[in-house]
Design an enzyme around this catalytic site. Sequence first.
Site, PDB file in Angstrom:
ATOM      1  N   LYS A 117       0.802  -1.232   0.000  1.00 52.78           N
ATOM      2  CA  LYS A 117       0.000   0.000   0.000  1.00 52.78           C
ATOM      3  C   LYS A 117       0.836   1.284   0.000  1.00 52.78           C
ATOM      4  O   LYS A 117       0.356   2.324  -0.432  1.00 52.78           O
ATOM      5  CB  LYS A 117      -0.974   0.007   1.191  1.00 52.78           C
ATOM      6  CG  LYS A 117      -2.089  -1.034   1.049  1.00 52.78           C
ATOM      7  CD  LYS A 117      -3.077  -0.956   2.199  1.00 52.78           C
ATOM      8  CE  LYS A 117      -4.170  -1.986   2.063  1.00 52.78           C
ATOM      9  NZ  LYS A 117      -5.181  -1.896   3.116  1.00 52.78           N
ATOM     10  N   ASP A 123     -10.360   2.534   2.096  1.00 50.04           N
ATOM     11  CA  ASP A 123     -10.608   2.068   3.477  1.00 50.04           C
ATOM     12  C   ASP A 123     -11.235   3.198   4.294  1.00 50.04           C
ATOM     13  O   ASP A 123     -12.113   2.956   5.130  1.00 50.04           O
ATOM     14  CB  ASP A 123      -9.303   1.642   4.153  1.00 50.04           C
ATOM     15  CG  ASP A 123      -8.834   0.274   3.678  1.00 50.04           C
ATOM     16  OD1 ASP A 123      -9.682  -0.529   3.262  1.00 50.04           O
ATOM     17  OD2 ASP A 123      -7.611   0.023   3.718  1.00 50.04           O
TER      18      ASP A 123
HETATM   19  P1  NAP Z   1      -1.435  -3.644  11.366  1.00 48.97           P
HETATM   20  O1  NAP Z   1      -0.967  -2.515  10.532  1.00 48.97           O
HETATM   21  O2  NAP Z   1      -0.585  -4.844  11.561  1.00 48.97           O
HETATM   22  O3  NAP Z   1      -1.806  -3.031  12.827  1.00 48.97           O
HETATM   23  C1  NAP Z   1      -2.233  -3.869  13.867  1.00 48.97           C
HETATM   24  C2  NAP Z   1      -2.654  -3.011  15.056  1.00 48.97           C
HETATM   25  O4  NAP Z   1      -3.221  -3.882  16.042  1.00 48.97           O
HETATM   26  C3  NAP Z   1      -1.511  -2.276  15.736  1.00 48.97           C
HETATM   27  O5  NAP Z   1      -1.993  -1.063  16.233  1.00 48.97           O
HETATM   28  C4  NAP Z   1      -1.153  -3.219  16.888  1.00 48.97           C
HETATM   29  O6  NAP Z   1      -0.565  -2.580  18.003  1.00 48.97           O
HETATM   30  C5  NAP Z   1      -2.526  -3.685  17.280  1.00 48.97           C
HETATM   31  N1  NAP Z   1      -2.516  -4.980  17.970  1.00 48.97           N
HETATM   32  C6  NAP Z   1      -2.172  -6.189  17.459  1.00 48.97           C
HETATM   33  N2  NAP Z   1      -2.344  -7.155  18.380  1.00 48.97           N
HETATM   34  C7  NAP Z   1      -2.799  -6.540  19.489  1.00 48.97           C
HETATM   35  C8  NAP Z   1      -3.152  -6.990  20.801  1.00 48.97           C
HETATM   36  N3  NAP Z   1      -3.077  -8.290  21.136  1.00 48.97           N
HETATM   37  N4  NAP Z   1      -3.601  -6.093  21.699  1.00 48.97           N
HETATM   38  C9  NAP Z   1      -3.697  -4.780  21.372  1.00 48.97           C
HETATM   39  N5  NAP Z   1      -3.350  -4.284  20.167  1.00 48.97           N
HETATM   40  C10 NAP Z   1      -2.910  -5.155  19.245  1.00 48.97           C
HETATM   41  O7  NAP Z   1      -2.835  -4.213  10.821  1.00 48.97           O
HETATM   42  P2  NAP Z   1      -3.970  -3.434   9.998  1.00 48.97           P
HETATM   43  O8  NAP Z   1      -3.716  -3.600   8.549  1.00 48.97           O
HETATM   44  O9  NAP Z   1      -4.115  -2.089  10.568  1.00 48.97           O
HETATM   45  O10 NAP Z   1      -5.249  -4.338  10.328  1.00 48.97           O
HETATM   46  C11 NAP Z   1      -5.774  -4.445  11.639  1.00 48.97           C
HETATM   47  C12 NAP Z   1      -6.992  -5.362  11.618  1.00 48.97           C
HETATM   48  O11 NAP Z   1      -8.004  -4.791  10.809  1.00 48.97           O
HETATM   49  C13 NAP Z   1      -6.751  -6.760  11.016  1.00 48.97           C
HETATM   50  O12 NAP Z   1      -7.498  -7.687  11.751  1.00 48.97           O
HETATM   51  C14 NAP Z   1      -7.308  -6.649   9.607  1.00 48.97           C
HETATM   52  O13 NAP Z   1      -7.761  -7.898   9.110  1.00 48.97           O
HETATM   53  C15 NAP Z   1      -8.481  -5.710   9.853  1.00 48.97           C
HETATM   54  N6  NAP Z   1      -8.877  -4.917   8.673  1.00 48.97           N
HETATM   55  C16 NAP Z   1     -10.196  -4.849   8.380  1.00 48.97           C
HETATM   56  C17 NAP Z   1     -10.623  -4.073   7.320  1.00 48.97           C
HETATM   57  C18 NAP Z   1     -12.080  -4.022   6.989  1.00 48.97           C
HETATM   58  O14 NAP Z   1     -12.432  -3.457   5.939  1.00 48.97           O
HETATM   59  N7  NAP Z   1     -12.953  -4.546   7.815  1.00 48.97           N
HETATM   60  C19 NAP Z   1      -9.689  -3.354   6.570  1.00 48.97           C
HETATM   61  C20 NAP Z   1      -8.334  -3.416   6.920  1.00 48.97           C
HETATM   62  C21 NAP Z   1      -7.934  -4.204   7.993  1.00 48.97           C
HETATM   63  P3  NAP Z   1       1.010  -2.229  18.032  1.00 48.97           P
HETATM   64  O15 NAP Z   1       1.139  -0.977  17.218  1.00 48.97           O
HETATM   65  O16 NAP Z   1       1.295  -2.043  19.453  1.00 48.97           O
HETATM   66  O17 NAP Z   1       1.709  -3.409  17.414  1.00 48.97           O
END
Ligand code: NAP
Length: 282
Positions: free
Chosen positions: A72, A109
């Site tokens: 991205k 998004d």
């Molecule tokens: P990412 O860039 O890897 O970010 C993950 C985030 O989650 C970070 O802020 C991380 O904190 C936090 N995190 C991970 N494990 C955690 C825990 N056990 N406790 C508290 N915080 C935790 O991922 P992303 O791309 O943003 O995606 C995040 C989620 O959204 C995924 O599940 C993805 O599948 C979903 N998603 C959904 C959509 C939709 O359209 N519905 C779109 C995009 C993503 P740290 O910074 O401290 O590591």
Amino acid sequence: MSNAPSLAARLTLCGSISLYPVSLGSSMHLAGYRALGLPFTYVPFRVTDLAGAITGMRALGIRGLGISMPYKQEIMPLLDAIDAQAAQIGAVNTVVRGEDGRLRGYNTDAVGAVRALEEVRAIQGARVLLLGAGGAARAIAHGLAGAGASLVLANRTREKAEAIAQGIEGASVRGLDEALSASDWDVLVNATSKGMLDVDPGSPVPEEAIRPGTVVMDIVYKPIETELLRAAERRGARTIHGGRMLLHQAARQFELYTGVAAPLEAMDAALREQISLLAPAR
Ligand code: NAP
């Protein structure tokens, strides 16, 4: 006589590029084309050579591509123009080839999150507590702030939340416990990956922190009904599952590719079927 050759000649190709084989976009977009009888098709490409793929997009006249992790950001310098909101967010999840052949990058998004929340309540003036500071949280933060929400961010790694808040007027950062106990939020959005089936199940917040009458939106979509949403329902909050954001971000892509409004029901049915295959309902 069959009209297949003439149809094929004007068939428009869209698709997605990702490192991984799973594509939820494919079934939604194809269902949308079918529902409206549009001469479009969609192919998910698994790509390791991003620059080569974009050269291919130009050469082959591909109309639109969805961009997944980890591309991205890397894709941005390969494009001819970047939409203003995508530039603010610093990430592109959609590339559209214009009539003049130029490739423009968008971030759907952000609009996906805005539309998902708007289905349930007005965003202007909403006080949103946003959990997480990854790629999705960054897009959501810009989308919701742009639509008039006031934002508090909380993230396990506080500095990442601070980096996002710095770019958004009026946004602030708190520790999770402090943010939850302040009780001054109307909407809680989980944009962490906490809650994902088989990866990191459980809820990112204690059930008793959820107040009746608030809105709880979880962007985790696997499973569709997360522990957080179950707890929110028990507490009398209104809930929005992660499929709504996924649907609306794809609907915005559909509009950009085809120029017509997306058939939400048909696309939603296709998405729900895909998700139920990934994470069967309990
Ligand atoms: P990412 O860039 O890897 O970010 C993950 C985030 O989650 C970070 O802020 C991380 O904190 C936090 N995190 C991970 N494990 C955690 C825990 N056990 N406790 C508290 N915080 C935790 O991922 P992303 O791309 O943003 O995606 C995040 C989620 O959204 C995924 O599940 C993805 O599948 C979903 N998603 C959904 C959509 C939709 O359209 N519905 C779109 C995009 C993503 P740290 O910074 O401290 O590591």
